[in-house]
Design a protein around this motif. Structure first.
Motif, PDB file in Angstrom:
ATOM      1  N   ASN A   1       0.825  -1.208   0.000  1.00  0.00           N
ATOM      2  CA  ASN A   1       0.000   0.000   0.000  1.00  0.00           C
ATOM      3  C   ASN A   1       0.857   1.256   0.000  1.00  0.00           C
ATOM      4  OD1 ASN A   1      -3.170   0.007   0.420  1.00  0.00           O
ATOM      5  ND2 ASN A   1      -2.382  -1.904   1.228  1.00  0.00           N
ATOM      6  N   ALA A   2       1.962   1.217   0.720  1.00  0.00           N
ATOM      7  CA  ALA A   2       2.857   2.369   0.726  1.00  0.00           C
ATOM      8  C   ALA A   2       3.423   2.618  -0.676  1.00  0.00           C
ATOM      9  CB  ALA A   2       3.995   2.137   1.729  1.00  0.00           C
ATOM     10  N   VAL A   3       3.765   1.550  -1.389  1.00  0.00           N
ATOM     11  CA  VAL A   3       4.257   1.691  -2.757  1.00  0.00           C
ATOM     12  C   VAL A   3       3.165   2.270  -3.653  1.00  0.00           C
ATOM     13  CG1 VAL A   3       5.166   0.469  -4.769  1.00  0.00           C
ATOM     14  CG2 VAL A   3       5.888  -0.193  -2.463  1.00  0.00           C
ATOM     15  N   VAL A   4       1.947   1.753  -3.517  1.00  0.00           N
ATOM     16  CA  VAL A   4       0.833   2.228  -4.340  1.00  0.00           C
ATOM     17  C   VAL A   4       0.572   3.709  -4.084  1.00  0.00           C
ATOM     18  CG1 VAL A   4      -1.651   2.002  -4.702  1.00  0.00           C
ATOM     19  CG2 VAL A   4      -0.228  -0.047  -4.578  1.00  0.00           C
ATOM     20  N   TYR A   5       0.621   4.123  -2.809  1.00  0.00           N
ATOM     21  CA  TYR A   5       0.417   5.539  -2.479  1.00  0.00           C
ATOM     22  C   TYR A   5       1.498   6.404  -3.126  1.00  0.00           C
ATOM     23  CZ  TYR A   5       0.658   9.852   0.234  1.00  0.00           C
ATOM     24  OH  TYR A   5       0.735  11.167   0.600  1.00  0.00           O
ATOM     25  N   TRP A   6       2.762   5.970  -3.047  1.00  0.00           N
ATOM     26  CA  TRP A   6       3.859   6.757  -3.620  1.00  0.00           C
ATOM     27  C   TRP A   6       3.698   6.876  -5.129  1.00  0.00           C
ATOM     28  CZ3 TRP A   6       7.656   6.800  -7.197  1.00  0.00           C
ATOM     29  CH2 TRP A   6       8.698   7.700  -7.022  1.00  0.00           C
ATOM     30  N   LEU A   7       3.333   5.788  -5.781  1.00  0.00           N
ATOM     31  CA  LEU A   7       3.161   5.818  -7.233  1.00  0.00           C
ATOM     32  C   LEU A   7       2.025   6.749  -7.639  1.00  0.00           C
ATOM     33  CD1 LEU A   7       3.588   2.007  -7.999  1.00  0.00           C
ATOM     34  CD2 LEU A   7       5.231   3.828  -8.509  1.00  0.00           C
ATOM     35  N   GLN A   8       0.913   6.707  -6.904  1.00  0.00           N
ATOM     36  CA  GLN A   8      -0.205   7.607  -7.208  1.00  0.00           C
ATOM     37  C   GLN A   8       0.192   9.065  -6.971  1.00  0.00           C
ATOM     38  OE1 GLN A   8      -3.427   7.749  -4.417  1.00  0.00           O
ATOM     39  NE2 GLN A   8      -4.968   8.143  -5.995  1.00  0.00           N
ATOM     40  N   LYS A   9       0.892   9.322  -5.884  1.00  0.00           N
ATOM     41  CA  LYS A   9       1.294  10.680  -5.533  1.00  0.00           C
ATOM     42  C   LYS A   9       2.177  11.298  -6.609  1.00  0.00           C
ATOM     43  CE  LYS A   9       3.825  13.199  -1.905  1.00  0.00           C
ATOM     44  NZ  LYS A   9       4.554  13.048  -0.604  1.00  0.00           N
ATOM     45  N   HIS A  10       3.040  10.494  -7.232  1.00  0.00           N
ATOM     46  CA  HIS A  10       3.976  11.011  -8.227  1.00  0.00           C
ATOM     47  C   HIS A  10       3.482  10.813  -9.661  1.00  0.00           C
ATOM     48  CE1 HIS A  10       6.507  10.755  -4.633  1.00  0.00           C
ATOM     49  NE2 HIS A  10       7.298  11.634  -5.209  1.00  0.00           N
ATOM     50  N   GLY A  11       2.238  10.339  -9.813  1.00  0.00           N
ATOM     51  CA  GLY A  11       1.668  10.216 -11.148  1.00  0.00           C
ATOM     52  C   GLY A  11       2.152   9.041 -11.953  1.00  0.00           C
ATOM     53  N   TYR A  12       2.701   8.020 -11.288  1.00  0.00           N
ATOM     54  CA  TYR A  12       3.210   6.851 -11.990  1.00  0.00           C
ATOM     55  C   TYR A  12       2.200   5.695 -12.044  1.00  0.00           C
ATOM     56  CZ  TYR A  12       7.853   8.999 -11.706  1.00  0.00           C
ATOM     57  OH  TYR A  12       8.930   9.846 -11.831  1.00  0.00           O
TER      58      TYR A  12
END
Length: 491
Positions: free
Chosen positions: A211-222
């Motif tokens: 979930n932390a990875v998914v949040y980071w990817l969404q936050k940076h538009g990836y």
């Protein structure tokens, strides 16, 4: 010459001021009452709206408190609200003329008037117990994948959606070298007893790290979510269907119309040249960007994204273990939501090469409410104990050797995911603002409020956002008042 104005009876006009005043009051009273009615309508509208919001929030928190205590839930819906306004005006008066002499013009007029106005409002509220078969199915069946898709497109945090709506992740791996297929289940539930089953601790920690990875990817538009309509045949037999060469039995126009009325479609298979009956299934799929090309094809630039995540101080806990690389590898092949019975996975679609496929299994509406209500206690117990996380049994000996000593729970979970799904109990002194709603159930005070420890962080409004998200999801359980018998409607 007498210049004073007189009426037809020879009376002076200033003697009739009282009469004119009464006439003016008769004209102005309805106008004033109309203005009061407009203000009354605004006040009643605001009052009804506030009462509806208060009671709806209270019902939601009460059901969450019931679920935390493993009690049954009950739902009421407010149906039609009818408000009948009655307004009336009245004016009573007396008039007289007293003669002071034989001169009629020297008399004194006298009179009085009593204006009156009445206002009455008779509201009728309809309450509907939600206990029919249709709504029971909506409560118990998995939340549709479309709901996840629309909420994500509206800008909701992906980690909040996954932690609330997803029951588990299923990773299917195919090994071309060993010709084996394995399925790893990563559950979204903190273990009630972390010491009894260490494998559950490992599974839950992996889920939070993902979930932390998914949040980071969404936050940076990836991280992009795309929806596609996939044709799924009703029959699992590949030889079924009607040959296109059979002009007698091939589907006609009426067959297409009849199938559409039942949400079904006829489709011609380009390989077998047969007409197959099935349906279009909406399939949201996560994709990883940006893309990079090599000598042969264009694909997700996993190496660059992984390097950026590891360089982020807020994701320092992901530097241990293979979770990060595993998530990015899965996203590179597509990350589906709620796989169907006919969906191909890494094993069934293997073409001689190793592969991995991942999909999310959704919770039911009642299931996600229970998860939100019951996660706080085991999560707090887990963080207080801070046990070491055992290695996953799906890791190879080489991966285990490269990891070193297993990290403890708080050392492996990024701070962004280091909190329960919903916190409903706690000291009022720790609250950042006053609670949205609070109540007492079974001697325990329950409240929805955010806490000072999260102020200034991305989780500053976590509790209120999750509570609002649950409210939005429960709105899918709609009530058609026309389908309820009168005996089940309380007025």
């Amino acid at each position: 010459m007498n210049s004073r104005l007189t009426d037809g009876l020879g009376l002076r006009a200033d003697k009739h001021f009282g009469k004119y005043l009464l006439l003016i009051l008769c004209g102005l009273l309805p106008l004033g009452l109309s203005g009061c009615a407009t203000k009354r309508l605004k006040i009643d509208f605001t009052g009804f709206e506030k009462a509806y919001a208060q009671t709806s929030n209270q019902e939601m928190l009460l059901n969450l408190a019931r679920l935390q205590n493993r009690d049954p839930t009950y739902f009421f819906k407010i149906g039609q609200i009818t408000s009948a306004y009655k307004m009336a005006v009245s004016l009573g008066g007396t008039a007289g003329y007293t003669l002071q002499s034989t001169n009629v013009a020297a008399g004194s007029p006298a009179g009085s008037g009593t204006p009156g106005a009445t206002y009455e409002n008779d509201p009728i509220f309809t309450f509907i117990p939600v206990n029919d078969e249709t709504n029971a199915q909506l409560l118990l069946k998995p939340v549709p994948a479309e709901s996840f898709y629309f909420l994500y497109e509206q800008g909701w945090r992906a980690d909040q959606l996954v932690r609330l709506m997803v029951d588990r992740l299923e990773l299917t791996r195919y090994s071309a070298a060993n010709h084996t297929c394995t399925v790893e289940t990563i559950r979204n539930a903190p273990p009630a007893d972390y010491s009894r089953d260490p494998a559950e601790v490992s599974s839950y920690a992996t889920f939070l790290r993902i979930n932390a990875v998914v949040y980071w990817l969404q936050k940076h538009g990836y991280l992009l979510l795309r929806g596609t309509n996939t044709f799924v045949p009703y029959s699992l037999n590949n030889d079924s269907g009607i040959a296109d060469s059979n002009t007698t039995n091939t589907p006609k126009g009426s067959d297409f119309v009849s199938a559409a009325q039942k949400n079904a479609v006829w489709q011609l298979d380009p390989t077998t040249k047969k007409w197959i009956l099935g349906e279009k299934v909406f399939s949201p799929i996560f994709s990883l960007y940006p893309l990079a090309g090599d000598a042969t094809k264009l694909g997700p630039d996993i190496k660059t994204v992984e390097g950026q995540i590891l360089a982020d101080p807020e994701m320092a806990e992901l530097r241990q273990g293979p979770a990060l690389h595993m998530v990015l590898q899965a996203l590179s092949a597509g990350f589906t939501i709620e796989g169907t019975a006919n969906q191909l996975d890494a094993c069934s679609s293997a073409s001689g090469t190793s592969g991995i496929s991942t999909h999310l299994v959704m919770r039911s509406l009642l299931g996600l409410m229970a998860a939100a209500a019951q996660e706080q206690a085991p999560f707090d117990s887990l963080t207080q104990a801070n046990p070491a996380i055992p290695n996953s049994p799906y890791l190879s000996p080489v991966e285990v050797a490269a990891m070193g000593p297993p990290p403890r729970f708080l050392e492996a979970i990024p701070a962004i995911e280091r909190l329960p799904l919903l916190r409903m109990t706690g000291g009022a002194a720790d609250e950042q603002v006053s609670p949205v709603i609070q109540l007492n159930y079974r001697g325990t005070n329950y409240r929805i409020a955010d806490y000072k420890s999260d102020a200034g962080t991305p989780n500053q409004y976590w509790n209120r956002d999750v509570f609002r998200l649950i409210n939005q999801l429960t709105s899918q359980v709609t009530v058609d008042i026309s389908k309820f018998p009168l005996t089940e409607i309380l007025q």
